[in-house]
Scaffold this motif. Structure first.
Motif, PDB file in Angstrom:
ATOM      1  N   GLY A  65      -3.755 -13.060-102.339  1.00  0.00           N
ATOM      2  CA  GLY A  65      -4.329 -11.766-101.970  1.00  0.00           C
ATOM      3  C   GLY A  65      -4.216 -10.761-103.103  1.00  0.00           C
ATOM      4  O   GLY A  65      -5.162 -10.001-103.383  1.00  0.00           O
ATOM      5  N   VAL A  68      -6.793 -11.724-105.757  1.00  0.00           N
ATOM      6  CA  VAL A  68      -8.155 -11.366-105.330  1.00  0.00           C
ATOM      7  C   VAL A  68      -8.354  -9.868-105.481  1.00  0.00           C
ATOM      8  O   VAL A  68      -9.391  -9.410-105.998  1.00  0.00           O
ATOM      9  CB  VAL A  68      -8.405 -11.829-103.876  1.00  0.00           C
ATOM     10  CG1 VAL A  68      -9.645 -11.170-103.296  1.00  0.00           C
ATOM     11  CG2 VAL A  68      -8.526 -13.334-103.819  1.00  0.00           C
ATOM     12  N   ASP A  69      -7.392  -9.087-105.043  1.00  0.00           N
ATOM     13  CA  ASP A  69      -7.498  -7.629-105.170  1.00  0.00           C
ATOM     14  C   ASP A  69      -7.549  -7.205-106.631  1.00  0.00           C
ATOM     15  O   ASP A  69      -8.292  -6.293-107.000  1.00  0.00           O
ATOM     16  CB  ASP A  69      -6.311  -6.946-104.488  1.00  0.00           C
ATOM     17  CG  ASP A  69      -6.432  -6.937-102.987  1.00  0.00           C
ATOM     18  OD1 ASP A  69      -7.555  -7.154-102.483  1.00  0.00           O
ATOM     19  OD2 ASP A  69      -5.404  -6.733-102.312  1.00  0.00           O
ATOM     20  N   THR A  74     -10.795  -5.201-104.596  1.00  0.00           N
ATOM     21  CA  THR A  74     -10.941  -4.973-103.159  1.00  0.00           C
ATOM     22  C   THR A  74      -9.660  -4.482-102.514  1.00  0.00           C
ATOM     23  O   THR A  74      -9.474  -4.630-101.308  1.00  0.00           O
ATOM     24  CB  THR A  74     -11.363  -6.284-102.472  1.00  0.00           C
ATOM     25  OG1 THR A  74     -10.380  -7.271-102.734  1.00  0.00           O
ATOM     26  CG2 THR A  74     -12.724  -6.734-102.929  1.00  0.00           C
ATOM     27  N   GLY A  78      -7.938  -7.726 -99.644  1.00  0.00           N
ATOM     28  CA  GLY A  78      -7.668  -9.119 -99.986  1.00  0.00           C
ATOM     29  C   GLY A  78      -6.227  -9.488 -99.686  1.00  0.00           C
ATOM     30  O   GLY A  78      -5.939 -10.561 -99.141  1.00  0.00           O
TER      31      GLY A  78
END
Length: 126
Positions: A65, A68-69, A74, A78
């Protein structure tokens, strides 16, 4: 004289029998204690395995996560979504390891069978 030798021999035999009985009970007690200790070690090992699987799934979800962020920009969605997915995966792994949920057989997954063993013949997936 023969009578006193025989009596002393009998006395020694009785003492020897008593000593042997005492040692046998001590050995049995040691065996029982060792069995309890072995069972305790098995339980501890199982607990460590289950807890490490659970924690590892959560950490992997959080790291994915974060990545991804970081790269998609995001934040914090994420991290939130993948952390929750990691938590769910950890719970599922623990339940599978504990034997509460059976993992699907690879042949069943490849053949498109459901949990009841019926083959899915509908083209729309229903």
């Amino acid at each position: 004289m023969k009578g006193s030798r025989k009596e002393s021999l009998e006395e020694r035999l009785q003492r020897l029998d008593a000593e042997l009985a005492k040692r046998r009970t001590e050995d049995n007690a040691d065996d029982v204690a060792e069995e309890k200790a072995a069972e305790s070690r098995k339980g501890y090992a199982a607990a460590m395995k289950l807890s490490s699987e659970f924690v590892a799934a959560i950490i992997v979800g959080a790291l994915l996560g974060y990545l991804v962020d970081r790269f998609a920009g995001t934040a914090p969605w994420g991290m939130i979504v993948l952390l929750l997915l990691g938590f769910c995966a950890g719970v599922l792994n623990v339940m599978r390891s504990a034997g509460m949920v059976a993992s699907p057989h690879p042949v069943d997954r490849m053949a498109g069978r459901d949990a009841a063993g019926k083959t899915n013949t509908n083209k729309d997936g229903a």
